[in-house]
Design an enzyme around this catalytic site. Structure first.
Site, mmCIF file in Angstrom:
data_model
loop_
_atom_site.group_PDB
_atom_site.id
_atom_site.type_symbol
_atom_site.label_atom_id
_atom_site.label_comp_id
_atom_site.label_asym_id
_atom_site.label_seq_id
_atom_site.Cartn_x
_atom_site.Cartn_y
_atom_site.Cartn_z
ATOM 1 N N GLU A 64 72.222 -19.171 70.760
ATOM 2 C CA GLU A 64 71.903 -19.523 72.145
ATOM 3 C C GLU A 64 71.373 -20.951 72.238
ATOM 4 O OE1 GLU A 64 70.374 -18.081 76.351
ATOM 5 O OE2 GLU A 64 70.661 -16.619 74.749
ATOM 6 N N GLY A 84 71.808 -19.676 80.437
ATOM 7 C CA GLY A 84 72.581 -18.616 79.814
ATOM 8 C C GLY A 84 72.925 -17.516 80.791
ATOM 9 N N HIS A 91 77.452 -9.655 63.702
ATOM 10 C CA HIS A 91 76.809 -9.986 62.435
ATOM 11 C C HIS A 91 77.689 -9.438 61.320
ATOM 12 C CE1 HIS A 91 73.473 -11.001 65.006
ATOM 13 N NE2 HIS A 91 73.520 -9.789 65.527
ATOM 14 N N ARG A 93 77.632 -10.665 57.796
ATOM 15 C CA ARG A 93 77.159 -10.789 56.411
ATOM 16 C C ARG A 93 75.652 -10.994 56.425
ATOM 17 N NH1 ARG A 93 80.758 -13.703 54.682
ATOM 18 N NH2 ARG A 93 81.683 -12.395 53.118
ATOM 19 N N LEU A 109 85.101 -25.693 79.599
ATOM 20 C CA LEU A 109 84.170 -26.497 80.393
ATOM 21 C C LEU A 109 84.635 -26.459 81.836
ATOM 22 C CD1 LEU A 109 83.526 -29.791 78.353
ATOM 23 C CD2 LEU A 109 81.969 -27.875 78.714
#
Length: 146
Positions: A64, A84, A91, A93, A109
């Protein structure tokens, strides 16, 4: 061609983290390319979960931070800000020690939204987490500085 509307100074950008979670966790922005931003996070007692692995939430904080920072650099802060809207992370590893490095790259964008992909890797370049953040672009007058 660079996408940044603000001067991408590492010293200035890292200064934004003073007295925040990023400073507490030891997070640093380390490199800036024409359309990407890279930063690091130590894997230690500050970022571990109870099993001694990098906490998934710490990976999301890194993602973030990188996505939000990159988004802000593409805007004129006197006119617009980025906040945000949505983030997800896979996840893949575990990491017990060292440093992880995240790289944010722009996917979209737009005028009112931005999408960034953040790849977080361990010290040997293995993928640890893949994340995507959607940022809302809002008028600067909607937020007051802290």
């Amino acid at each position: 061609m660079a996408i940044w509307k603000q001067e991408p100074s590492l010293e200035r950008i890292n200064g934004w983290s003073a007295n925040t979670m990023m400073e507490t966790l030891g997070m640093r922005i380390t490199e800036i390319g024409d359309d990407w931003l890279r930063g690091t996070l130590p894997v230690d007692h500050r970022t571990h979960q109870p099993y001694g692995l990098l906490h998934g939430g710490a990976s999301v904080v890194l993602a973030e931070t990188l996505g939000s920072t990159a988004a802000m650099l593409t805007l004129d802060p006197s006119q617009e800000l980025a906040v945000g809207l949505d983030i997800n992370a896979n996840h893949v590893r575990g990491v017990r020690s060292g440093t992880v490095t995240g790289t944010a790259r722009v996917v979209h964008l737009g005028r009112t939204t931005q999408v960034w992909e953040i790849r977080i890797e361990n010290e040997t370049g293995d993928l640890v987490c893949i994340s995507r953040i959607t940022m809302a672009v809002i008028p600067a007058r909607a937020m007051t500085p802290r």
